[in-house]
Scaffold this motif. Sequence first.
Motif, short mmCIF file in Angstrom:
data_model
loop_
_atom_site.label_atom_id
_atom_site.label_comp_id
_atom_site.label_asym_id
_atom_site.label_seq_id
_atom_site.Cartn_x
_atom_site.Cartn_y
_atom_site.Cartn_z
N ALA A 1 44.98 -33.60 10.83
CA ALA A 1 43.69 -34.15 10.33
C ALA A 1 42.48 -32.88 10.31
O ALA A 1 41.89 -32.88 9.22
N MET A 2 42.60 -32.01 11.08
CA MET A 2 41.73 -30.93 11.16
C MET A 2 42.04 -29.88 9.81
O MET A 2 41.20 -29.57 9.12
N ALA A 3 43.25 -29.77 9.62
CA ALA A 3 43.76 -29.14 8.35
C ALA A 3 43.32 -29.88 7.02
O ALA A 3 43.06 -29.26 6.02
N LEU A 4 43.58 -30.99 6.89
CA LEU A 4 43.44 -31.77 5.80
C LEU A 4 41.90 -32.15 5.43
O LEU A 4 41.41 -32.06 4.40
N ASN B 1 36.58 -37.51 23.07
CA ASN B 1 36.93 -36.16 22.60
C ASN B 1 37.74 -35.59 23.62
O ASN B 1 38.58 -34.60 23.21
N GLY B 2 37.57 -35.77 24.83
CA GLY B 2 38.26 -35.15 25.95
C GLY B 2 40.06 -35.55 25.86
O GLY B 2 40.62 -34.69 26.04
N THR B 3 39.93 -36.64 25.48
CA THR B 3 41.46 -37.05 25.07
C THR B 3 42.14 -36.27 23.86
O THR B 3 43.15 -35.83 24.00
N ILE B 4 41.28 -36.31 22.89
CA ILE B 4 41.82 -35.66 21.66
C ILE B 4 41.91 -34.00 22.16
O ILE B 4 43.05 -33.61 21.54
N PHE B 5 40.97 -33.45 22.53
CA PHE B 5 41.10 -32.05 22.95
C PHE B 5 42.32 -31.69 23.62
O PHE B 5 42.99 -30.59 23.56
N TRP C 1 49.74 -33.49 16.98
CA TRP C 1 50.28 -33.29 15.94
C TRP C 1 49.17 -33.74 14.81
O TRP C 1 48.76 -33.23 14.10
N GLY C 2 48.75 -35.29 15.15
CA GLY C 2 47.87 -35.83 14.21
C GLY C 2 46.38 -35.13 14.13
O GLY C 2 45.85 -35.03 13.22
N ARG C 3 46.00 -34.74 15.55
CA ARG C 3 44.80 -34.11 15.41
C ARG C 3 44.74 -32.83 14.67
O ARG C 3 43.95 -32.64 13.49
#
Length: 406
Positions: free
Chosen positions: A382-385, A365-369, A377-379
């Motif tokens: 994905a949250m929007a979809l 999660n730290g990497t994604i945050f 962009w992918g993160r």
Amino acid sequence: MNENVVIAGGGIGGLACALALARAGVSVDVLEQASAFGEVGAGLQLGPNAVRVLDDWGLTDDLKACAAFPVALWVRDAHGGERLGQLRLGARAQTRYGQPYATLHRADLHSLLLRAVQQEPGVSLNLQTRVAAYEQTPEGVQVTTEDGAVVPGQALIGCDGLWSRVRVQMLGAHPVRASGHLAYRGMVHRDQVPAAQRENVVTAWLGTRLHVVHYPVRAGEWFNVVAVVHGVLGQGHGGPVGSDPQSWSHEAQAADLKTALGPACSDLMAMIDAVTDWKLWSLNDRTPMTGPHEHAQGRVALLGDAAHPLRPYLAQGAAMALEDAWTLGRLSDAAPVADWPALLSTYAQTRWRRNARVQSRSQRNGTIFHASGLLRWGRNSAMALLGESLMDNAWLYEGPPDPLGN
């Protein structure tokens, strides 16, 4: 059981362990190195899995008296301010998991556990007592303190945190792992919070190489604010190079934080400006657990951060310590005659995979945050979809697993 167990450490994990064992009829000696029981730090989050443990211990009313119960988690872009995603909490969490999602001050959780422990006649609380070493025998353990006293017991539970002495003797002196992240923490009274940020929600701001989280604590009267940035103590952040990483608090200047945040949006900066006193921590952890031998060996076991320190990106540090303690209590309660090596082996087998998963997910999660470029962009896409289905953690919030299979 007419047994005696020694617990090293009187923090959240140690008191939770003492309470769980005492409720199962085990006599407990808690050895705490500080001169008074208490917790430093600021806020923490308790998912339904942790609230379930407190409810099972009869502490729901105490929790309601000091916690806030956010209605949602909002994820926003730290730079542009736009909403990236939302997870409904509140009534949805209660309906879906049978327990709410809570946020509270660390000291308040510690205090409610301490009050509960003090009501248990089988618990002996010992201050200014630090474990130096232990020796296992076929009949029990002999714990030696720094002042040379020997405390006997049937088992020893190391709840002495990231820098655990019990862990060092059990697993060897392996250095902790520096994350390269620093956490600025502060508290602000609700009256001083910008009006737009006073909602009863957890807000997570995601940016490049940084994120900020704030949420209500102390029954909504205060807000806890945590800003995590990449950096090293003394290199533009806080005290001199070489500052003791074991020191919990470091004075910090808001200017250092603002420099690290860069061009953040106005709503986020208004929240940062509302905090008048920042403390700075260097975040350290260990690699995820690889087997049950890292949780228990013979009559000695590790609990909480002593076994599986977590980065704070899944908000489960206190929760996993509570789950560990609850598991030990369940196993002890079901064993009228304790075979402590066998009991602790079952505890280790029950807990290590879940704790390792939480460790790995927290690191990821730290990497994604803090993502940039294509990963960012992918993160966001994905949250929007996928919305709430991406942000919810049913595997986590439905826990803890019952070691008795019930």
